[in-house]
Structures are given as C-alpha cells and as structure tokens.
Design a protein around this motif. Structure first.
Motif, PDB file in Angstrom:
ATOM      1  N   GLU A  14       0.834  -1.209   0.000  1.00 49.95           N
ATOM      2  CA  GLU A  14       0.000   0.000   0.000  1.00 49.95           C
ATOM      3  C   GLU A  14       0.866   1.255   0.000  1.00 49.95           C
ATOM      4  O   GLU A  14       0.519   2.251  -0.654  1.00 49.95           O
ATOM      5  CB  GLU A  14      -0.974  -0.006   1.175  1.00 49.95           C
ATOM      6  N   GLN A  15       1.967   1.232   0.707  1.00 51.87           N
ATOM      7  CA  GLN A  15       2.877   2.380   0.669  1.00 51.87           C
ATOM      8  C   GLN A  15       3.440   2.565  -0.736  1.00 51.87           C
ATOM      9  O   GLN A  15       3.522   3.687  -1.231  1.00 51.87           O
ATOM     10  CB  GLN A  15       4.018   2.197   1.675  1.00 51.87           C
ATOM     11  N   THR A  33       0.734   3.890  -3.039  1.00 51.18           N
ATOM     12  CA  THR A  33       0.494   5.303  -2.739  1.00 51.18           C
ATOM     13  C   THR A  33       1.632   6.155  -3.265  1.00 51.18           C
ATOM     14  O   THR A  33       1.400   7.217  -3.859  1.00 51.18           O
ATOM     15  CB  THR A  33       0.312   5.495  -1.222  1.00 51.18           C
ATOM     16  N   ARG A  63       1.200   7.424   4.730  1.00 52.99           N
ATOM     17  CA  ARG A  63       1.865   6.330   4.019  1.00 52.99           C
ATOM     18  C   ARG A  63       3.207   6.765   3.460  1.00 52.99           C
ATOM     19  O   ARG A  63       4.196   6.031   3.545  1.00 52.99           O
ATOM     20  CB  ARG A  63       0.979   5.800   2.892  1.00 52.99           C
TER      21      ARG A  63
END
Length: 116
Positions: A4-5, A8, A35
């Motif tokens: 997810e980081q 993002t 993030r």
C-alpha cells in the motif's frame, strides 16, 4: 515497507501531488501523507521535494519509482498466471443520471457481466 505504501508512492509520483493522489485513490490526504511519511522513515530518505505546484521526485525517489513499477508489474503477472479466473473480482463505478439507472442500465450491466 508495504504494498500500500508503494501503491500510494506511485500514485503521488504520477499525479504530482498528495491531494490529487488522494482523490484518485479515494482516500484522505492525511492517509496518503502518512503512508508516504512511513515509507520515507523506513527508507531513511526523502522521496519527494515540495514545490509550489505539488511534489517532484528526489533522486532516491526516481530510483524507488523504477523499482516500484517493476514490483507492480510482477504483481500483475502473478495475478494473471496464478489466480483462477473464478477468484478475480472487479469493481465498476458508474455515475449516471437516475433515468438511465432506472431504464436501460440494469439490462446493460447484466449483459456486460454475462460477456465479461
């Protein structure tokens, strides 16, 4: 470092700003900032420089983008090669007038689902 980081990070890099990335990802600006901050803390380096129009990648950010693009491409290949077709689901969001939603859209969606 999480996927997810990385997702993002790529969204911010592509969109050129936290606000635009948040809108595209349908999450809050603070979530995007958190993030990115977490990723920068993990890696121990700044990935973006703030400018008047948004953000630009630092030298280390450019390197991470190259790697992150490769990671996302590998993930897509894994999904294509390993996942059974029955387990793949998708989300389709449509913005339509109420008249459309109440007249021809339901049949169109049934046909779309049947074909794809």
């Amino acid at each position: 470092m999480t996927l997810e980081q990385l997702r993002t990070f790529l969204a911010v890099a592509r969109m050129g700003g936290v606000r635009r990335a948040a809108e595209q990802m349908h999450i809050s600006q603070p979530a995007v900032s958190a993030r990115i901050s977490g990723l920068e803390a993990y890696l121990g380096t700044a990935l973006f420089s703030r400018v008047s129009t948004g953000v630009v990648l630092t030298r280390k950010g450019v390197l991470l983008k190259q790697h992150a693009d490769q990671v996302m491409a590998i993930l897509e290949r894994i999904k294509g090669d390993v996942m059974s077709e029955d387990s793949i689901s998708s989300l389709l969001r449509l913005g339509v007038a109420e008249t459309v939603a109440q007249t021809w859209l339901p049949e169109f969606l049934r046909e779309l689902h049947r074909n794809f």
